[in-house]
Write an enzyme that holds these catalytic residues in place. Sequence first.
Site, mmCIF file in Angstrom:
data_model
loop_
_atom_site.group_PDB
_atom_site.id
_atom_site.type_symbol
_atom_site.label_atom_id
_atom_site.label_comp_id
_atom_site.label_asym_id
_atom_site.label_seq_id
_atom_site.Cartn_x
_atom_site.Cartn_y
_atom_site.Cartn_z
ATOM 1 N N ILE A 169 69.125 4.169 13.001
ATOM 2 C CA ILE A 169 68.933 2.709 13.043
ATOM 3 C C ILE A 169 68.197 2.232 11.791
ATOM 4 C CG2 ILE A 169 67.742 0.834 14.279
ATOM 5 C CD1 ILE A 169 68.385 2.385 16.872
ATOM 6 N N LYS A 176 48.000 -8.409 -6.694
ATOM 7 C CA LYS A 176 48.478 -9.776 -6.431
ATOM 8 C C LYS A 176 47.268 -10.708 -6.332
ATOM 9 C CE LYS A 176 50.695 -12.507 -2.799
ATOM 10 N NZ LYS A 176 51.347 -12.509 -1.488
ATOM 11 N N LEU A 236 57.581 -7.085 14.158
ATOM 12 C CA LEU A 236 58.656 -8.060 14.368
ATOM 13 C C LEU A 236 59.012 -8.209 15.843
ATOM 14 C CD1 LEU A 236 60.880 -7.034 11.328
ATOM 15 C CD2 LEU A 236 59.330 -8.987 11.498
ATOM 16 N N ILE A 277 52.649 -8.557 7.639
ATOM 17 C CA ILE A 277 51.896 -7.292 7.640
ATOM 18 C C ILE A 277 50.455 -7.579 8.071
ATOM 19 C CG2 ILE A 277 50.996 -5.440 6.145
ATOM 20 C CD1 ILE A 277 53.741 -5.598 4.674
#
Length: 477
Positions: free
Chosen positions: A39, A75, A320, A333
């Site tokens: 999957i 970031k 999810l 996250i």
Amino acid sequence: MIKSIVIAGGGTAGWMTAAALARVFGPSLNITLVESDEIGTIGVGEATIPAIARFNTMLRLDEDAFLRETQGTFKLGIEFRGWRERGHSYMHSFGAVGRDLAYLPFHHYWYQDRMQGGDAGELGDYDLNHAAAYAGRFARADDLVHAFHFDAGLYAAFLRRYAEAGGVTRIEGRIADVTVDGDIRSLRLADGREIAGDFFIDCTGFRALLIEGALKTGYEDWRHWLPCDRALAVPSARTGALLPYTRATAQVAGWTWRIPLQHRTGNGHVYCSAHTSDDEAHAALMGQLDGEALADPRPIRFTTGRRKKLWHRNCLAIGLSAGFIEPLESTSIHLIQSAIERFIMLFPRGPNHDRLAEDFNNSSIMEMENIRDFIILHYHVNGRYDETFWNSCRNMTVPDSLHHRIELFRETAALHIPTADIFRLPSWLQVLHGQGVEPQAVHPFTERVARDDRARFLRGQRHDCRERLKHLPSLAG
Ligand SMILES: Cc1cc2nc3c(=O)[nH]c(=O)nc-3n(C[C@H](O)[C@H](O)[C@H](O)COP(=O)(O)OP(=O)(O)OC[C@H]3O[C@@H](n4cnc5c(N)ncnc54)[C@H](O)[C@@H]3O)c2cc1C
């Protein structure tokens, strides 16, 4: 006593959960993770927010090793292009914006100076993160706040190695059935094996095999506020120097992302299928790549919203399977991380845990709704007139909680942020201002500061920010 936990699914959510539980509980908890190679995982989720440092600290990860193993980069914020209107851009940086004075947040003085025709400059002039992001400079320093970009596949593999070294048992196989007698008793695999446990964590992604498939907890659909429902994701060859920020560019009916990694660039297009076709979305994405595409774009469909209960009976949904808010502010996250932290804080002793579950659900829902409101803000307050998608976003009725926050700011410049909101005052300020919401008045206390003193106060901060920037090393080396 809860002695055994079964985690269904080995994407980012499954392996983050396994790694954290193994770290905290050690051998006192028997942890099994079931995943299916056939999957596979969703394989996106490459930009984070600064709170991830707390997760890394919990695991005692060495940050350099983590960056090396995941091809990660630093970031400092997200640049939003074309959201207020075509041609306009602004940065939502992670840093502080200006220094507060006496009882009031900085921005009241800044807006007052602008209203009185002063030379207060731009908000970004007071924000080291903002300046460093655009200058391509970075150092690990107390006055710079950073998160990471990383390769989602490498991150899950990295956490798997960590979790397995910490005693987690991995079982490869496809879950064909879930045995329930009120609570979940076991997972039955396609090859007939039966995996029993005291408590189950559903990390099966959008499939939500346990929390929805078996327990039917229901889903609250938020598409009337966040109508994007599809995405395309494609990696491209890295070109040029690394930018220390994510870019989110508004499109005809959605937006594209650009995430710089060491070995490649992550790109994607989140869009609304009611307002643009898959072919148009594909063309918009491919037309924006700044390097050669390394694969065909992968289509993903989603329904924005959340599970009505995230913890139900002896099952907790993380990732999810718990819900989805599009990745505009890189929050998924983080929601995994905070669900893990909350679960550890509320970890049940035995089978009777309704009150713990209720507390978990209330806190999680509040957290998700605050993020939801923040994302809606980006869409709702836009000046992209004559575009049907953006007009419908501007004209929609937003949640009361968000409407109140926007109007409070517009009338008074006040930003009263509840503690449950991961996005604090500087975030709301930058996005409200960036999207074009201007306050009509500021706090009356500002009148107590003489105009010259205020100008000196603002000038000094701009100067400090410029000076500090000069001492940061360039990422280009
Ligand atoms: C377009 C897009 C962009 C995103 N960008 C970001 C971002 O920039 N930042 C961010 O924080 N988040 C982002 N996210 C979210 C992020 O990708 C997810 O939160 C994260 O990857 C966690 O996914 P997951 O582990 O819940 O699900 P998945 O990765 O789908 O994992 C599900 C697991 O369950 C297993 N499974 C499913 N069914 C079975 C079965 N029958 N038997 C056995 N195993 C099974 C699968 O094999 C897999 O191991 C993005 C999401 C999307 C859709």
